[in-house]
Design a protein around this motif. Structure first.
Motif, PDB file in Angstrom:
ATOM      1  N   MET A   1      28.522  62.868   2.256  1.00 20.96           N
ATOM      2  CA  MET A   1      27.728  63.714   3.126  1.00 20.96           C
ATOM      3  C   MET A   1      26.423  63.014   3.439  1.00 20.96           C
ATOM      4  SD  MET A   1      26.269  67.443   1.875  1.00 20.96           S
ATOM      5  CE  MET A   1      25.217  67.166   0.468  1.00 20.96           C
ATOM      6  N   LYS A   2      26.007  63.104   4.701  1.00 21.32           N
ATOM      7  CA  LYS A   2      24.718  62.512   5.083  1.00 21.32           C
ATOM      8  C   LYS A   2      24.030  63.401   6.110  1.00 21.32           C
ATOM      9  CE  LYS A   2      26.529  59.569   8.805  1.00 21.32           C
ATOM     10  NZ  LYS A   2      26.612  58.204   9.348  1.00 21.32           N
ATOM     11  N   GLU A   3      22.716  63.408   6.080  1.00 23.23           N
ATOM     12  CA  GLU A   3      21.955  64.177   7.051  1.00 23.23           C
ATOM     13  C   GLU A   3      21.927  63.425   8.379  1.00 23.23           C
ATOM     14  OE1 GLU A   3      17.441  65.957   7.845  1.00 23.23           O
ATOM     15  OE2 GLU A   3      17.898  64.916   5.954  1.00 23.23           O
ATOM     16  N   ILE A   4      22.097  64.166   9.459  1.00 22.92           N
ATOM     17  CA  ILE A   4      22.041  63.567  10.783  1.00 22.92           C
ATOM     18  C   ILE A   4      21.073  64.380  11.651  1.00 22.92           C
ATOM     19  CG2 ILE A   4      24.355  62.590  10.678  1.00 22.92           C
ATOM     20  CD1 ILE A   4      25.332  64.937  12.358  1.00 22.92           C
ATOM     21  N   ASN A   5      20.630  63.761  12.731  1.00 24.83           N
ATOM     22  CA  ASN A   5      19.762  64.442  13.687  1.00 24.83           C
ATOM     23  C   ASN A   5      20.629  65.359  14.544  1.00 24.83           C
ATOM     24  OD1 ASN A   5      18.123  65.272  15.781  1.00 24.83           O
ATOM     25  ND2 ASN A   5      17.212  63.256  16.116  1.00 24.83           N
ATOM     26  N   PRO A   6      20.466  66.686  14.415  1.00 26.54           N
ATOM     27  CA  PRO A   6      21.348  67.604  15.159  1.00 26.54           C
ATOM     28  C   PRO A   6      21.262  67.426  16.664  1.00 26.54           C
ATOM     29  CG  PRO A   6      19.482  68.788  14.218  1.00 26.54           C
ATOM     30  CD  PRO A   6      19.467  67.418  13.623  1.00 26.54           C
ATOM     31  N   TYR A   7      20.099  66.957  17.147  1.00 28.13           N
ATOM     32  CA  TYR A   7      19.912  66.846  18.588  1.00 28.13           C
ATOM     33  C   TYR A   7      20.564  65.595  19.158  1.00 28.13           C
ATOM     34  CZ  TYR A   7      16.742  70.481  17.184  1.00 28.13           C
ATOM     35  OH  TYR A   7      16.232  71.621  16.618  1.00 28.13           O
ATOM     36  N   GLU A   8      21.152  64.799  18.291  1.00 27.55           N
ATOM     37  CA  GLU A   8      21.930  63.646  18.742  1.00 27.55           C
ATOM     38  C   GLU A   8      23.425  63.925  18.643  1.00 27.55           C
ATOM     39  OE1 GLU A   8      20.620  60.336  16.435  1.00 27.55           O
ATOM     40  OE2 GLU A   8      18.654  60.213  17.410  1.00 27.55           O
ATOM     41  N   THR A   9      23.772  65.187  18.418  1.00 28.62           N
ATOM     42  CA  THR A   9      25.169  65.602  18.339  1.00 28.62           C
ATOM     43  C   THR A   9      25.459  66.618  19.438  1.00 28.62           C
ATOM     44  OG1 THR A   9      24.937  67.580  16.940  1.00 28.62           O
ATOM     45  CG2 THR A   9      24.915  65.435  15.833  1.00 28.62           C
ATOM     46  N   ILE A  10      26.734  66.945  19.613  1.00 35.63           N
ATOM     47  CA  ILE A  10      27.123  67.941  20.614  1.00 35.63           C
ATOM     48  C   ILE A  10      26.747  69.352  20.188  1.00 35.63           C
ATOM     49  CG2 ILE A  10      29.004  66.535  21.520  1.00 35.63           C
ATOM     50  CD1 ILE A  10      30.929  68.250  19.873  1.00 35.63           C
ATOM     51  N   ARG A  11      26.309  69.534  18.926  1.00 38.64           N
ATOM     52  CA  ARG A  11      25.956  70.866  18.416  1.00 38.64           C
ATOM     53  C   ARG A  11      24.445  71.080  18.355  1.00 38.64           C
ATOM     54  NH1 ARG A  11      29.607  73.866  19.576  1.00 38.64           N
ATOM     55  NH2 ARG A  11      28.828  75.435  18.112  1.00 38.64           N
ATOM     56  N   GLY A  12      23.662  70.203  18.991  1.00 36.90           N
ATOM     57  CA  GLY A  12      22.210  70.301  18.912  1.00 36.90           C
ATOM     58  C   GLY A  12      21.660  71.608  19.462  1.00 36.90           C
ATOM     59  N   ARG A  13      22.167  72.043  20.598  1.00 44.75           N
ATOM     60  CA  ARG A  13      21.673  73.282  21.199  1.00 44.75           C
ATOM     61  C   ARG A  13      21.994  74.479  20.310  1.00 44.75           C
ATOM     62  NH1 ARG A  13      23.694  77.154  24.817  1.00 44.75           N
ATOM     63  NH2 ARG A  13      22.091  78.125  26.143  1.00 44.75           N
ATOM     64  N   GLN A  14      23.215  74.514  19.772  1.00 45.16           N
ATOM     65  CA  GLN A  14      23.604  75.618  18.901  1.00 45.16           C
ATOM     66  C   GLN A  14      22.789  75.616  17.613  1.00 45.16           C
ATOM     67  OE1 GLN A  14      25.637  73.631  20.531  1.00 45.16           O
ATOM     68  NE2 GLN A  14      26.781  74.999  21.887  1.00 45.16           N
ATOM     69  N   PHE A  15      22.476  74.428  17.098  1.00 49.28           N
ATOM     70  CA  PHE A  15      21.638  74.325  15.902  1.00 49.28           C
ATOM     71  C   PHE A  15      20.281  74.958  16.154  1.00 49.28           C
ATOM     72  CE2 PHE A  15      18.486  72.155  13.279  1.00 49.28           C
ATOM     73  CZ  PHE A  15      19.057  72.233  12.010  1.00 49.28           C
ATOM     74  N   GLU A  16      19.694  74.680  17.299  1.00 52.22           N
ATOM     75  CA  GLU A  16      18.376  75.223  17.637  1.00 52.22           C
ATOM     76  C   GLU A  16      18.433  76.745  17.776  1.00 52.22           C
ATOM     77  OE1 GLU A  16      14.392  75.310  18.299  1.00 52.22           O
ATOM     78  OE2 GLU A  16      15.575  73.548  17.727  1.00 52.22           O
ATOM     79  N   ILE A  17      19.482  77.237  18.399  1.00 51.29           N
ATOM     80  CA  ILE A  17      19.607  78.680  18.631  1.00 51.29           C
ATOM     81  C   ILE A  17      19.813  79.447  17.335  1.00 51.29           C
ATOM     82  CG2 ILE A  17      21.100  80.462  19.636  1.00 51.29           C
ATOM     83  CD1 ILE A  17      21.639  78.508  21.945  1.00 51.29           C
ATOM     84  N   TRP A  18      20.665  78.920  16.435  1.00 50.60           N
ATOM     85  CA  TRP A  18      21.128  79.695  15.289  1.00 50.60           C
ATOM     86  C   TRP A  18      20.465  79.344  13.967  1.00 50.60           C
ATOM     87  CZ3 TRP A  18      23.736  83.878  16.425  1.00 50.60           C
ATOM     88  CH2 TRP A  18      24.437  83.923  17.635  1.00 50.60           C
ATOM     89  N   LYS A  19      19.593  78.340  13.935  1.00 54.54           N
ATOM     90  CA  LYS A  19      19.053  77.896  12.652  1.00 54.54           C
ATOM     91  C   LYS A  19      18.208  78.954  11.961  1.00 54.54           C
ATOM     92  CE  LYS A  19      14.988  75.504  14.593  1.00 54.54           C
ATOM     93  NZ  LYS A  19      14.293  74.199  14.688  1.00 54.54           N
ATOM     94  N   ASN A  20      17.582  79.857  12.708  1.00 55.99           N
ATOM     95  CA  ASN A  20      16.744  80.894  12.102  1.00 55.99           C
ATOM     96  C   ASN A  20      17.328  82.293  12.263  1.00 55.99           C
ATOM     97  OD1 ASN A  20      14.657  79.090  11.263  1.00 55.99           O
ATOM     98  ND2 ASN A  20      13.925  79.010  13.380  1.00 55.99           N
ATOM     99  N   ALA A  21      18.581  82.372  12.681  1.00 47.94           N
ATOM    100  CA  ALA A  21      19.215  83.679  12.867  1.00 47.94           C
ATOM    101  C   ALA A  21      19.432  84.352  11.511  1.00 47.94           C
ATOM    102  CB  ALA A  21      20.548  83.522  13.586  1.00 47.94           C
ATOM    103  N   PRO A  22      19.196  85.676  11.413  1.00 46.35           N
ATOM    104  CA  PRO A  22      19.408  86.361  10.132  1.00 46.35           C
ATOM    105  C   PRO A  22      20.859  86.355   9.693  1.00 46.35           C
ATOM    106  CG  PRO A  22      18.930  87.931  11.887  1.00 46.35           C
ATOM    107  CD  PRO A  22      18.658  86.578  12.444  1.00 46.35           C
ATOM    108  N   ASN A  23      21.783  86.347  10.637  1.00 42.64           N
ATOM    109  CA  ASN A  23      23.202  86.231  10.298  1.00 42.64           C
ATOM    110  C   ASN A  23      23.909  85.427  11.377  1.00 42.64           C
ATOM    111  OD1 ASN A  23      25.835  86.395   9.512  1.00 42.64           O
ATOM    112  ND2 ASN A  23      25.930  88.618   9.382  1.00 42.64           N
ATOM    113  N   PRO A  24      24.039  84.098  11.160  1.00 40.10           N
ATOM    114  CA  PRO A  24      24.623  83.240  12.189  1.00 40.10           C
ATOM    115  C   PRO A  24      26.147  83.114  12.088  1.00 40.10           C
ATOM    116  CG  PRO A  24      23.810  81.907  10.397  1.00 40.10           C
ATOM    117  CD  PRO A  24      23.525  83.333  10.018  1.00 40.10           C
ATOM    118  N   MET A  25      26.774  83.986  11.301  1.00 39.79           N
ATOM    119  CA  MET A  25      28.213  83.879  11.069  1.00 39.79           C
ATOM    120  C   MET A  25      28.994  84.781  12.026  1.00 39.79           C
ATOM    121  SD  MET A  25      27.791  81.771   8.565  1.00 39.79           S
ATOM    122  CE  MET A  25      29.383  81.502   7.780  1.00 39.79           C
TER     123      MET A  25
END
Length: 205
Positions: A1-25
């Motif tokens: 496992m390694k940390e990656i920059n989310p904004y360099e992946t196809i999931r960057g926008r979703q990471f930004e939207i859901w990272k602080n959501a109270p329930n992102p599931m």
């Protein structure tokens, strides 16, 4: 496992939207025809849950979204997948067992029997979360389930699958399979494709 920059992946926008959501599931439930697995289980004396776990693993291997997972405020990338199964241990309680999944049926069958037996006897969890993206599974075989709602602890973001005892309708067997996933990891369309592939893998067994 390694940390990656989310904004360099196809999931960057979703990471930004859901990272602080109270329930992102999200939780999807699909009726699955498991007739093929029931027949194989009875004919070859193999555990039904092991066969279903194998089909889940085969479906996940084909989907790139399963190799990314938000962990805390980071996005982690994995190069391996594991299937988790809950094991009734010798004390009558439940222990957790992670089993690395590479796609070979014979190897997975051997590993499943070996490690679930070890966990049942030792009452000690087997944890591969530092090495693999773990897909959690739980079989509630005491009853048939119409629906299993999601549980979000705020600690674990891993995808999780629940099913109950299979039911018979005429000459076919079915379960309702509940799939919980983090919205950063995948969207609904990805989850729907994954559930369809589980059915396809079952049919190919």
């Amino acid at each position: 496992m390694k940390e990656i920059n989310p904004y360099e992946t196809i999931r960057g926008r979703q990471f930004e939207i859901w990272k602080n959501a109270p329930n992102p599931m999200l939780t999807f439930v699909k009726k699955i025809d498991v007739t093929r697995l029931v027949r194989i289980s009875k004919k070859k004396h193999l555990k039904f849950n092991m066969l279903l776990d194998y089909c889940i693993g085969k479906a996940a291997l084909q989907q790139k979204e399963f190799y990314l997972l938000p962990v805390g405020d980071k996005l982690m990338q994995f190069d391996k997948i594991a299937i988790n199964t809950m094991v009734k241990n010798r004390m009558g309680e439940v222990s957790s067992c992670d089993i690395e999944f590479q796609g070979d049926f014979e190897s997975y069958c051997r590993d499943y029997m070996k490690y679930t037996t070890e966990v049942a006897m030792s009452c000690t969890d087997r944890d591969l979360s530092e090495e693999c993206m773990v897909i959690g599974t739980s079989a509630v075989i005491d009853t048939e389930l119409e629906f299993a709602g999601g549980m979000y602890s705020g600690i674990f973001n891993n995808p999780f699958i629940i099913w109950g005892r299979y039911s018979r309708h005429f000459f076919r067997y079915y379960i309702n399979l509940s799939f919980q996933f983090h919205h950063t990891q995948m969207d609904g369309a990805h989850a729907g494709s994954f559930l369809n592939r589980i059915q396809m893998e079952i049919n190919k067994m």
